[in-house]
Every structure is written in structure tokens, then in C-alpha cells.
Scaffold this active site. Structure first.
Site, PDB file in Angstrom:
ATOM      1  N   GLY A  24       0.836  -1.207   0.000  1.00  0.00           N
ATOM      2  CA  GLY A  24       0.000   0.000   0.000  1.00  0.00           C
ATOM      3  C   GLY A  24       0.862   1.244   0.000  1.00  0.00           C
ATOM      4  N   THR A  25       0.459   2.265  -0.769  1.00  0.00           N
ATOM      5  CA  THR A  25       1.310   3.455  -0.923  1.00  0.00           C
ATOM      6  C   THR A  25       0.707   4.730  -0.346  1.00  0.00           C
ATOM      7  OG1 THR A  25       0.359   3.991  -3.084  1.00  0.00           O
ATOM      8  CG2 THR A  25       2.272   2.503  -3.066  1.00  0.00           C
ATOM      9  N   TYR A  26      -0.458   4.633   0.286  1.00  0.00           N
ATOM     10  CA  TYR A  26      -1.088   5.853   0.806  1.00  0.00           C
ATOM     11  C   TYR A  26      -0.307   6.423   1.986  1.00  0.00           C
ATOM     12  CZ  TYR A  26      -4.156   9.052   3.205  1.00  0.00           C
ATOM     13  OH  TYR A  26      -4.651  10.174   3.813  1.00  0.00           O
ATOM     14  N   ASP A  52      -0.436  -1.044  -4.719  1.00  0.00           N
ATOM     15  CA  ASP A  52      -1.770  -0.430  -4.644  1.00  0.00           C
ATOM     16  C   ASP A  52      -1.648   1.076  -4.456  1.00  0.00           C
ATOM     17  OD1 ASP A  52      -4.868  -0.977  -3.943  1.00  0.00           O
ATOM     18  OD2 ASP A  52      -4.087   0.569  -2.594  1.00  0.00           O
ATOM     19  N   TYR A  57      -4.367   9.535  -3.804  1.00  0.00           N
ATOM     20  CA  TYR A  57      -3.121   9.588  -3.030  1.00  0.00           C
ATOM     21  C   TYR A  57      -2.132  10.608  -3.569  1.00  0.00           C
ATOM     22  CZ  TYR A  57      -4.884   4.971  -1.556  1.00  0.00           C
ATOM     23  OH  TYR A  57      -5.661   3.925  -1.107  1.00  0.00           O
ATOM     24  N   LYS A  86      -7.321   3.689  -8.524  1.00  0.00           N
ATOM     25  CA  LYS A  86      -8.722   3.802  -8.130  1.00  0.00           C
ATOM     26  C   LYS A  86      -9.359   5.068  -8.705  1.00  0.00           C
ATOM     27  CE  LYS A  86      -7.411   1.581  -3.782  1.00  0.00           C
ATOM     28  NZ  LYS A  86      -6.071   2.118  -3.483  1.00  0.00           N
ATOM     29  N   SER A 168     -14.453  -0.813  -4.284  1.00  0.00           N
ATOM     30  CA  SER A 168     -13.872  -0.642  -2.958  1.00  0.00           C
ATOM     31  C   SER A 168     -14.912   0.015  -2.060  1.00  0.00           C
ATOM     32  CB  SER A 168     -12.626   0.237  -3.062  1.00  0.00           C
ATOM     33  OG  SER A 168     -12.070   0.488  -1.790  1.00  0.00           O
ATOM     34  N   ASN A 169     -14.911  -0.357  -0.795  1.00  0.00           N
ATOM     35  CA  ASN A 169     -15.846   0.209   0.185  1.00  0.00           C
ATOM     36  C   ASN A 169     -17.311  -0.027  -0.189  1.00  0.00           C
ATOM     37  OD1 ASN A 169     -13.890   1.502   2.064  1.00  0.00           O
ATOM     38  ND2 ASN A 169     -13.397   2.736   0.263  1.00  0.00           N
ATOM     39  N   GLN A 192     -12.327  -4.031  -2.279  1.00  0.00           N
ATOM     40  CA  GLN A 192     -11.283  -3.653  -1.329  1.00  0.00           C
ATOM     41  C   GLN A 192     -11.915  -2.887  -0.171  1.00  0.00           C
ATOM     42  OE1 GLN A 192      -7.562  -0.616  -1.026  1.00  0.00           O
ATOM     43  NE2 GLN A 192      -7.466  -1.913  -2.839  1.00  0.00           N
TER      44      GLN A 192
END
Length: 325
Positions: A24-26, A52, A57, A86, A168-169, A192
Site C-alpha cells: 500500500g502506498t497511501y 496499490d 493519493y 482507483k 472498494s468500500n 477492497q
């Protein structure tokens, strides 16, 4: 490499393969974007092949640059990398979907992504602002039919701009909205969602498995606790005594236990860290196994604690968290 790739990957319902452990890169706004590039290079060096990111981001130039540097130095080929981006909430109108993906591709320097997912099911006012707000500082939402958005994602797949598409969500009702869409061409490959021992999503996981949709876990190590999204008083998952004692037994860290837990439940798991030591540690979860007793003890930690509540969208018709799952 291919057999390794297959064995540490899950087959999606469209036939493509997704590595079961992703990077993950956030990072919160105050983190310099250059750190995303450095961390992504370290991640690829230690073995991560699933990366991801997202338009939101604001780091896709840096992450793309890191991927290209690792291709240039011979560490990987483009086809070894599984890259996810996304679709942000301000681009859910169908005519904005492809331009949004093209904008991400341009920043990345890639001609396709492996996965393109709808970031959140509720739309925000279209435009250049990431978080459009009114005079009193509230985020401005709008309603866009998710089925129309989904059709636009299907077209991106047909155009070869993305290999797979997902969401996602989403809760199970929103997934059903897409699955029952007349003329559906492609099912979502994945959903996700936030998922960790305090919010283990067992009902949503069961639902997704029954529909051949992969559940991908974010905030699997708890949360970065970005005050923009998360209550500063929420508990620290990695301080949980049950995880600590299981970790001690296996001579590993609580974070490794939390990640391994997801793999053994059939969940694809994202691990975010910008620390070289922890990035390396997070990848080392293939050489130990949790016992059924360990798994049961971790299941027992579930308390439906959501770090990222997205409360500002609570009155939106597609708000995902008013349903049980």
C-alpha cells in the site's frame, strides 16, 4: 518466477492473477511524496509485486517512477507487476471515468493498469477539487447511478486500459446492485475494504466468496490514523495482547500475525509501511503458519471497529456502512 507468482497469487473471476500480498502506498498529506517512490523501490526489491495506489493519493508520478526504475535495472518486467489504481469520487459520472484513468496512466507512464476500482460508492461534486466543500466546510456529494459508472469501467477494460475492474468500500447490497445489473458484461473481480482483527468482515467475506469476488484488505495493520479520516482515540491494533502473544510463540511480529491471518482466510492483504525494516518484515509471512487455535483467538478479537468511518457521507443513498455488512 511464474510458478512462484501463481502460488502466491489468486485467480480472479476474469482469469487474471492477483498476488495475495500487496504493498500500500497511501500516506498522509504531510509525508513527502518522494518517500512513496523510495518505499515502492524497497518493496519491489524485497519481493512485493502487487502495488496499490489511487488518484486520491496524489503519488502516482512517484510510484510510477519507482516501478520504471526497477524495470530499468532489471529487477522486474512490467508484466511481473500487478498495479492497482482507483477512480476517485469526483469522477463517478460515466463520461469522466476513462479520462480519469487516462490521467493516472499518464502520471504513471504506463499504458495499462492491472486493476481499476471504484474507490468509494458515493459521488462528490465533479471537478478538479479532490474534496469539494461548500461555504460551511462540508464535502459536497452528488448522486451518480453506480450501474452507469460500472458500464464505463467495463469499457475501460474492453479498451485495454485496465486488465481487471473492481470496487472498494462496497457493502453486499451495493455489490448486488452491480451483480444484478441488466446487461452486466463483467462482474467486479474484487471488493477492497477495511479489514483487520478488530473488523474482520466475516459476513462480507462469506458473501464475496459465494460470488467469486476477492476481498482485499486495507488497514490490515490497523490504520495510519490520518486525523483527516480517523479518530485519534481509536485503539492501536498492533498493541493488542492476543496478537502479541501469538507473535511471540511464532517468533514474529504482531504485524506479521495480522497479515498472515488474512492470507489464511483467503483474503488478499495490503501492507503499508514506509520503513525499510518493516517493508521487509511485512513480506516475510509465507514461511510460518497460524494454528486453528491461533485463528480462532484472532477471530475472537472482532469488535466491528471501523477506523475509516467516512461519516461525512452518512446521508448519501449509497453510504456503505449503515448495513451490517
Amino acid at each position: 518466477m511464474t510458478d512462484l507468482k501463481q502460488s502466491y497469487s489468486v485467480r480472479l473471476n476474469d482469469g487474471h492473477f492477483m498476488p495475495v500480498l500487496g504493498f500500500g502506498t497511501y500516506a498522509p498529506d504531510h509525508t513527502p511524496k518522494s518517500q512513496a517512490a523510495e518505499a515502492t523501490k524497497v518493496a519491489i526489491d524485497v519481493g512485493f509485486r502487487h502495488i496499490d495506489s489511487a488518484y486520491l493519493y496524489q503519488n502516482e508520478e512517484e510510484v510510477g517512477q519507482a516501478i520504471w526504475e526497477k524495470i530499468a535495472d532489471g529487477t522486474v518486467k512490467r508484466e511481473d507487476i500487478f498495479y492497482t489504481t482507483k477512480l476517485w469520487a469526483t469522477f463517478l459520472r460515466p463520461e469522466l471515468v476513462r479520462p480519469a484513468l487516462e490521467s493516472s496512466l499518464k502520471k504513471l507512464g504506463l499504458d495499462y493498469v492491472d486493476l481499476f476500482i471504484i474507490h468509494v460508492p458515493f459521488a462528490m461534486k465533479a471537478g478538479e477539487e479532490l474534496l469539494p466543500k461548500n461555504a460551511s466546510g462540508e464535502i459536497i456529494l452528488e448522486t451518480v447511478d453506480l450501474c452507469d459508472t460500472w458500464e464505463a469501467l467495463e469499457k475501460c477494460k474492453d479498451a485495454g486500459l485496465t486488465k481487471s475492474i473492481g470496487v472498494s468500500n462496497f457493502n453486499h447490497k451495493l455489490l448486488e446492485l452491480i451483480l444484478n445489473k441488466p446487461g452486466l458484461k463483467y462482474k467486479p473481480t474484487c471488493n477492497q475494504v477495511e479489514c483487520h482483527p478488530y473488523l474482520n468482515q466475516s459476513k462480507l467475506l462469506e458473501f464475496c466468496k459465494s460470488k467469486d469476488i476477492v476481498l482485499v484488505a486495507y488497514s490490515a495493520l490497523g490504520s495510519q490514523r490520518d486525523p483527516q479520516w480517523v479518530d485519534p482515540d481509536s485503539p492501536y491494533l498492533l498493541e493488542e495482547p492476543v496478537l502479541k502473544s501469538i507473535a511471540k510463540k511464532h517468533s514474529c511480529s504482531p504485524g506479521q500475525v495480522a497479515l498472515r491471518y488474512q492470507l489464511q482466510r483467503g483474503v488478499v492483504v495490503l501492507a503499508k509501511s514506509f520503513s525499510q525494516k518493516r517493508i521487509k518484515e511485512n513480506f516475510q509471512i509465507f514461511d510460518f503458519e497460524l494454528t486453528p487455535e491461533d485463528m480462532k483467538a484472532i477471530d475472537g478479537l472482532n469488535r466491528n471497529l471501523r477506523y475509516d468511518k467516512l461519516q461525512f457521507a452518512a446521508n448519501h443513498p449509497y453510504f456503505p456502512f449503515s448495513e451490517e455488512y
